[in-house]
Design an enzyme around this catalytic site. Structure first.
Site, short mmCIF file in Angstrom:
data_model
loop_
_atom_site.label_atom_id
_atom_site.label_comp_id
_atom_site.label_asym_id
_atom_site.label_seq_id
_atom_site.Cartn_x
_atom_site.Cartn_y
_atom_site.Cartn_z
N CYS A 109 0.88 -1.18 0.00
CA CYS A 109 0.00 0.00 0.00
C CYS A 109 0.90 1.21 0.00
O CYS A 109 1.52 1.50 -0.99
CB CYS A 109 -0.98 -0.02 1.16
SG CYS A 109 -0.26 -0.36 2.75
N CYS A 160 2.81 2.37 3.23
CA CYS A 160 3.29 2.63 4.57
C CYS A 160 4.44 3.62 4.48
O CYS A 160 5.27 3.52 3.59
CB CYS A 160 3.74 1.32 5.22
SG CYS A 160 2.34 0.21 5.44
#
Lengths: 202, 99
Positions: A112, A114
């Site tokens: 994603c 982070c």
């Protein structure tokens, strides 16, 4: 206000489908007591005005000028960064990776996005883009070239994939001719991208 | 030696609201950050939509999965806001009681 040439079809208001979805969630969460609307506003203001790459820049400048701090950062970045006043909301573990003439570090999140929020704020658009996420791992040198960075043939590239638990902060190399500069002056020349590893500091 | 101009943190107000809701729900213990990363990651893999839309879709999924807000409840509230907006004269604050 001059007319902008846009024909107003509606006398009444209209919210975009996305704004409607957000309002629906927010009003339900507030009613049910899961979130406090005032706390949401404070959080947004904090991210807009207080948390950002300047925090990370201070950490880098301190590492450049204070060898004991740099050592601490290498051994336990979470604690060292916390000592400067920045700690994670997600309880994430911080790791500082130091650039050297031999190794250049860059950070990506393939899954994603982070990102070390406490020290860098919210991620830039390109960090969240699918091309960066996929290509940084497969072909980091060409990605770096697009950012205008050409590394020496002998410099190895290490790509660090962030996770929900571990966030990486790149400590760029201190630029030449900065010997006389104070910690504060140094912090001012540390740009955000250099702490992700896609640019040089200075 | 000039740092680049930094882009705005949030492009639109809804992005900020969606971001803050996730952070606050996590802080309140509604879900772990790993659970959030899993749902967000799956959402990102499923389509080419912009990141912030993935974020919102993941938030809708996690509140449903955790039993905070059911799908029907959410959809009927979206509809209520839509009707409220359309019933509100331009320039006035939109309130749910108008629907």
């Amino acid at each position: 206000m001059p007319h902008d040439g846009h024909d107003h079809e509606h006398e009444n208001s209209e919210l975009s489908p996305i704004a409607l979805r957000v309002k629906a969630l927010e009003s339900l969460l507030v009613e049910k007591g899961y979130v406090d609307p005032a706390a949401l506003d404070v959080l947004i203001d904090t991210y807009e005005t207080k948390i950002g790459p300047r925090n990370g820049a201070k950490v880098v400048a301190k590492a450049w000028t204070d060898p004991a701090f740099a050592d601490w950062l290498k051994k336990d970045a979470t604690a060292a960064i916390e000592s400067v006043g920045y700690s994670g909301r997600q309880g994430e573990h911080m790791v500082a990776v130091f650039n050297t003439p031999e190794i250049h570090n860059m950070v990506v999140c393939t899954l994603c996005s982070c990102y070390p929020w406490p020290v860098l704020g919210l991620p830039p658009v390109w960090y969240k883009s699918p091309p960066y996420r996929s290509r940084a791992v497969i072909d980091p040198r060409s990605v770096l070239a697009e950012f205008g960075m050409t590394l020496a043939e002998t410099t190895k590239v290490s790509v660090w994939d962030s996770t929900a638990e571990i966030r990486y902060l790149v400590i760029p190399m201190r630029p030449a001719n900065t010997e006389g500069m104070s910690e504060e002056q140094l912090a001012a020349i540390v740009n955000r991208d250099s702490m992700i590893g896609t640019r040089l500091a200075g | 030696m000039n740092p680049p101009a930094e882009e705005p943190v949030f492009n639109e107000p809804w992005e900020a609201q969606a971001f803050a809701m996730v952070v606050k729900l996590h802080e309140g213990g509604a879900f772990t950050w790993n659970e959030w990363a899993d749902i967000l990651g799956a959402e990102i893999k499923s389509s080419d939509a912009p990141y912030c839309e993935h974020w919102l879709a993941a938030l809708e999924k996690i509140v449903e999965a955790k039993g905070l807000i059911s799908r029907m409840e959410r959809l009927s509230r979206v509809d209520a806001w839509d009707r409220a907006a359309q019933a509100t004269p331009h320039g006035q604050p939109i309130e749910l009681t108008r629907s």
